[in-house]
Design an enzyme around this catalytic site. Sequence first.
Site, short mmCIF file in Angstrom:
data_model
loop_
_atom_site.label_atom_id
_atom_site.label_comp_id
_atom_site.label_asym_id
_atom_site.label_seq_id
_atom_site.Cartn_x
_atom_site.Cartn_y
_atom_site.Cartn_z
N ALA A 9 -4.17 -0.86 12.09
CA ALA A 9 -2.73 -0.63 12.11
C ALA A 9 -2.03 -1.52 11.09
CB ALA A 9 -2.19 -0.91 13.51
N ARG A 67 3.46 3.99 -13.38
CA ARG A 67 4.05 3.55 -12.12
C ARG A 67 3.92 2.02 -12.09
NH1 ARG A 67 1.36 5.87 -6.66
NH2 ARG A 67 -0.26 4.37 -7.19
N THR A 80 -8.23 -4.94 1.26
CA THR A 80 -8.01 -4.00 0.15
C THR A 80 -8.38 -4.61 -1.20
OG1 THR A 80 -6.25 -2.90 -1.12
CG2 THR A 80 -5.60 -4.78 0.19
N GLY A 99 3.16 -1.66 -11.38
CA GLY A 99 2.17 -2.35 -10.55
C GLY A 99 0.80 -1.71 -10.48
N ASP A 100 0.54 -0.67 -11.27
CA ASP A 100 -0.79 -0.04 -11.25
C ASP A 100 -1.72 -0.74 -12.24
OD1 ASP A 100 -0.54 1.93 -9.34
OD2 ASP A 100 0.09 3.49 -10.75
N HIS A 142 -0.75 9.49 -2.21
CA HIS A 142 -2.05 9.30 -2.85
C HIS A 142 -2.44 10.49 -3.73
CE1 HIS A 142 -2.27 6.49 0.62
NE2 HIS A 142 -2.58 5.70 -0.38
N ASP A 193 2.85 -0.06 20.49
CA ASP A 193 3.18 -0.66 19.21
C ASP A 193 2.57 -2.05 19.14
OD1 ASP A 193 5.79 -0.09 17.10
OD2 ASP A 193 4.83 -2.07 17.14
N TYR A 239 2.26 -6.07 -0.50
CA TYR A 239 1.19 -5.47 0.31
C TYR A 239 -0.10 -6.30 0.17
CZ TYR A 239 -2.62 -2.28 1.44
OH TYR A 239 -3.77 -1.73 1.95
N ARG A 245 -10.00 4.50 -10.89
CA ARG A 245 -10.13 3.99 -9.53
C ARG A 245 -11.50 4.36 -8.97
NH1 ARG A 245 -6.43 1.76 -11.04
NH2 ARG A 245 -4.31 1.55 -10.23
N1 UFG Z 1 -1.30 8.74 -9.46
C1 UFG Z 1 -0.74 9.66 -10.32
N2 UFG Z 1 0.11 10.59 -9.81
C2 UFG Z 1 0.42 10.66 -8.46
C3 UFG Z 1 -0.17 9.71 -7.59
C4 UFG Z 1 -1.03 8.77 -8.12
O1 UFG Z 1 -0.99 9.64 -11.52
O2 UFG Z 1 1.22 11.52 -8.08
C5 UFG Z 1 -2.24 7.75 -9.99
C6 UFG Z 1 -1.81 6.32 -9.74
O3 UFG Z 1 -0.95 5.87 -10.76
C7 UFG Z 1 -3.16 5.60 -9.71
C8 UFG Z 1 -4.14 6.65 -9.17
O4 UFG Z 1 -3.47 7.91 -9.32
O5 UFG Z 1 -3.54 5.29 -11.02
C9 UFG Z 1 -4.44 6.47 -7.71
O6 UFG Z 1 -3.21 6.32 -7.01
P1 UFG Z 1 -3.12 6.30 -5.43
O7 UFG Z 1 -1.66 6.14 -5.09
O8 UFG Z 1 -3.86 7.45 -4.86
O9 UFG Z 1 -3.92 5.00 -5.03
P2 UFG Z 1 -3.69 3.50 -5.54
O10 UFG Z 1 -4.85 3.20 -6.44
O11 UFG Z 1 -2.36 3.23 -6.08
O12 UFG Z 1 -3.71 2.75 -4.15
C10 UFG Z 1 -4.87 2.41 -3.52
C11 UFG Z 1 -4.63 2.25 -2.03
C12 UFG Z 1 -3.71 1.09 -1.78
C13 UFG Z 1 -4.24 -0.11 -2.47
C14 UFG Z 1 -4.40 0.17 -3.92
C15 UFG Z 1 -4.94 -0.99 -4.68
O13 UFG Z 1 -4.06 3.41 -1.51
O14 UFG Z 1 -3.62 0.86 -0.41
O15 UFG Z 1 -5.32 1.23 -4.07
O16 UFG Z 1 -4.65 -0.83 -6.03
F1 UFG Z 1 -3.38 -1.14 -2.35
#
Ligand code: UFG
Length: 329
Positions: free
Chosen positions: A74, A281, A117, A283-284, A189, A51, A141, A221
Amino acid sequence: MKILVTGGAGYVGSHSVRGLCDAGHDVVVFDNLVAGHRGAVDERASFVEGDLGDAELVRSTLANGGFEGVLHFAAFLDVNESVRDPLKYYVNNIVHTVRLLEALRDAGVKRFVFSSTCATYGEPETCPIREDIPQAPINPYGHTKLAMEFAMRDCAQAWGLGGTALRYFNAAGASADARIGEDHDPEIHLIPIVLQVALGQREKVFIFGTDYPTPDGTCIRDYIHVEDLADAHVRAIESQPPGVFRFYNVGTGQGTSVREIIDGAREVTGHAIPADESPRRAGDPPALYADPSKIKRELGWSPKYTNTQDVIRTAWGWHETHPQGYADR
Ligand code: UFG
């Protein structure tokens, strides 16, 4: 080069370990297997189960190992969890990483590559994102990752650390031979969730927000293939000069919407993949995609996967052959 890889049993870590082994490096993986999988670790690498919070083990591993470089994966990575339980993220992603840097300093290790990130940019007003826009994270994060970029910059000046922060966009896909891939528990994800629907493991995918100011109303994205990310790590550690802090976006430069991902997965898998619209969701940001010209120019890196469909195809190759992830290996 002898290289220590923390988190080398995780998703991006395990692909990078494979890339390092292919390039002829001598690799030791350090992982507590809380999120990682023993089966993900390349057979050519040695393995230390430990760890990062065990400062003595980290210190003795580095002090006696003869390492020239460290790749540090990690960390915790669930943005929503970081909002609910920020100190969990501050302890693991900052305190433990600071201890790791101390151990590097004391062992005289000067090459360090860090998983940063695009979340360090927060909600940028325009895309594609260049590295020189202000970093203004909007969640714990992102704060923890930015804090470590500051620490690396300061250590470069103070004692000659050579550090590279790779600011990943959305890591996606699996190894082309489907031997290793993504296996998170819980899965958060988009692409693996969509493919779990294709496999019949989930009934449907929920689209988080359809009223964003984007052409189809869903978030955009930049899905960067995990083997391209691995290649960026290999180039970064090999080229790392001492005493210099560098930072690069690692993305394709292309934006793909949630709806486009779901449509792409329908085509690749031949499954219907039911989808329901649901609220945003928290914070997106609406759109995040990279301008990757700096890493192309300075490290000679460029993504092999520029088509999201091809990225999804590799992910499907893994999920179809490993429906229970590493439990199937
Ligand atoms: N989404 C959905 N449905 C789901 C899951 C995700 O619509 O069930 C959408 C999210 O709202 C987002 C997109 O798909 O718009 C991608 O979501 P992810 O969770 O796959 O990835 P994120 O963009 O949220 O996260 C990634 C990295 C994080 C990083 C972030 C920065 O995994 O570590 O980008 O914004 F912090």
